[in-house]
Design an enzyme around this catalytic site. Structure first.
Site, PDB file in Angstrom:
ATOM      1  N   ASP A 155       0.812  -1.226   0.000  1.00  0.00           N
ATOM      2  CA  ASP A 155       0.000   0.000   0.000  1.00  0.00           C
ATOM      3  C   ASP A 155       0.841   1.270   0.000  1.00  0.00           C
ATOM      4  OD1 ASP A 155      -2.329  -1.607   0.238  1.00  0.00           O
ATOM      5  OD2 ASP A 155      -1.992  -1.733   2.402  1.00  0.00           O
TER       6      ASP A 155
ATOM      7  N   HIS B 182      -4.264  -1.745  -6.202  1.00  0.00           N
ATOM      8  CA  HIS B 182      -3.452  -0.624  -6.676  1.00  0.00           C
ATOM      9  C   HIS B 182      -4.363   0.511  -7.129  1.00  0.00           C
ATOM     10  CE1 HIS B 182       0.147  -3.464  -7.645  1.00  0.00           C
ATOM     11  NE2 HIS B 182      -0.141  -3.401  -6.369  1.00  0.00           N
TER      12      HIS B 182
END
Ligand code: GDP
Length: 425
Positions: free
Chosen positions: A13, A41
């Site tokens: 992340d 993503h």
């Protein structure tokens, strides 16, 4: 042309999707080489906002070929759902810009089912899986008990192989977990349905890559998660079940002889971690909640609140080393803009001794963060595009990190949009 891997340095992340979306401009082929649909993503560009799970982030660029390599966990159903979603937002997806390796193993519905059953059995000791079937999938792959995408082209042989696997898998489903057995017709209906939809995209991608290499084309390898989640080098067992490290990129991509000339390691300006496991620099209470909200730190796939903390220089230095990063993209610097003082984890304390080294996984629970604070800049930096326009305190923060991790910070991201970054040559 040189090839580049874009990888996570920490727990995932970090903003890799955003960096791949930006840098795809310079590359001809973008390849996802490991992991599955448990990634999230986030990409924001002229088509809108996307949370890509399995599709490579190069699909938004015209003329870029995207490949799902043999190293990924190929969930046909979720891939198809994702493709439909992305198409509905105006992004063309055809075999012209997307290919799937015929050597990618199929993540089957029973992998997702088993993931949920095992997490439920573990109760308080659960790993915090996203329940996308990734761990059961990779276990089966390493036992050579999966179907390859290329097998979809011969239905009779596929059915015979599926029947063998099913007999074996039902022993676990019924015997270990007391679940209902899977029927062959059910499995074949699933394979027929999604197989027909996706067959046009499946081919020998090694051939495609070799050809591209001979034509002097450049590759961008896109990783999922980060170094600390690597199956071999991460915080075992709270890792993923594949290798997000750049060294694995040529293997999982389909052309083992291809080089990785540059590695852009993505580091967030503070730390976040999803799920269970040791997270030495974790912050709690109001301070943590403020940072979580400022950074909108909720999982792209699961919506789970992410655990947060200050930047962890010990873990980040280790991640840079494991990734052999040649440059760093520091993301989300703008999120720290409100802080008067910014906490930084500079070392760990382990059994009364301070250390700069990232400890063996089982020692992480005994490690404590050694914290310091540096001055904040307390002004909005999201519109800044040149290094010299950043407030001095923000420059100092970036340079402090750069010095501590021993790798040049080439990109500083100050917003989620494609152009919201500063380049530092
Ligand atoms: P990935 O899995 O590494 O691609 O990262 P995620 O997409 O899960 O998380 C990154 C989040 O931060 C996404 O919501 C991005 O849109 C956002 N983001 C990326 N870079 C920046 C930045 O510089 N500033 C801000 N405010 N958000 C960013």
């Amino acid at each position: 042309m040189s090839n580049c891997a874009i990888v996570g340095i920490n727990w995932g992340d970090e903003g890799k999707g955003r960096m791949v979306d930006l840098l795809t401009e310079r590359y001809d082929v973008v390849i996802r080489y490991q992991g599955g649909g448990n990634a999230g993503h986030t990409v924001i560009n002229e088509y809108g906002k996307f949370a890509l799970h399995l599709l490579p982030s190069g699909i938004f660029r015209q003329g870029v070929l995207n490949i799902l390599g043999n190293g990924v966990a190929l969930d046909l159903e979720n891939l198809w759902i994702e493709m439909e979603q992305v198409r509905s937002q105006g992004v063309p997806l055809t075999p012209e810009n997307l290919r799937i390796s015929d050597r990618a193993s199929l993540l089957l519905p029973w992998h997702r089912q088993l993931d949920g059953l095992e997490e439920a059995r573990l109760k308080d000791h659960a790993y915090g899986s996203t329940k996308q079937g990734i761990a059961p999938f990779y276990s089966d792959k390493y036992q050579k008990k999966t179907l390859l995408a290329g097998e979809l082209f011969d239905r009779e042989a596929l059915k015979a192989h599926a029947a063998q696997l099913l007999e074996w898998k039902n022993l676990t489903l019924t015997g270990v977990y007391g679940a209902a057995p899977v029927r062959l017709e059910e499995l074949m209906a699933w394979l027929d349905d999604y197989g027909e939809k996706l067959k046009p995209f499946i081919c020998n991608t090694t051939k495609v890559l070799r050809q591209a290499q001979q034509e002097g084309k450049s590759f961008l390898y896109e990783a999922q998660l980060g170094a600390l989640r690597d199956l071999d080098y991460g915080i075992v067992p709270y890792t993923t079940s594949s290798n997000p490290i750049a060294a694995y990129a040529p293997v999982g991509s389909g052309l083992p002889s291809a080089s990785v000339d540059e590695v852009v390691g993505v580091v967030k300006a503070y730390s976040t971690c999803v799920g269970e496991g040791p997270f030495v620099c974790e912050m709690f209470g109001e301070e943590a909640e403020r940072l979580r909200q400022a950074g909108a730190e909720y999982g792209a796939k699961t919506g789970r609140p992410r655990r947060v903390g200050p930047i962890d220089l010990v873990a980040t230095r280790y991640g840079v080393e494991m990734q052999s990063a040649t440059a760093i993209a520091l993301t989300k610097l703008d999120v720290l803009s409100d802080l008067k003082e910014i906490p930084v984890c500079v070392r760990y304390e382990l059994d009364g001794q301070e250390t700069d080294e990232f400890p063996f996984p089982t020692l992480l629970n005994r490690s404590k963060p050694v914290l310091t604070t540096v001055p904040g800049w307390q002004q909005d930096i999201s519109a800044v595009r040149r290094w010299e326009d950043l407030p001095k305190a923000a420059q100092d923060y970036v340079e402090m990190i750069e010095k501590a991790i021993g790798c040049h910070i080439a990109y500083v991201s100050v917003g989620p949009e494609r152009d919201a970054y500063i380049y530092r040559p």
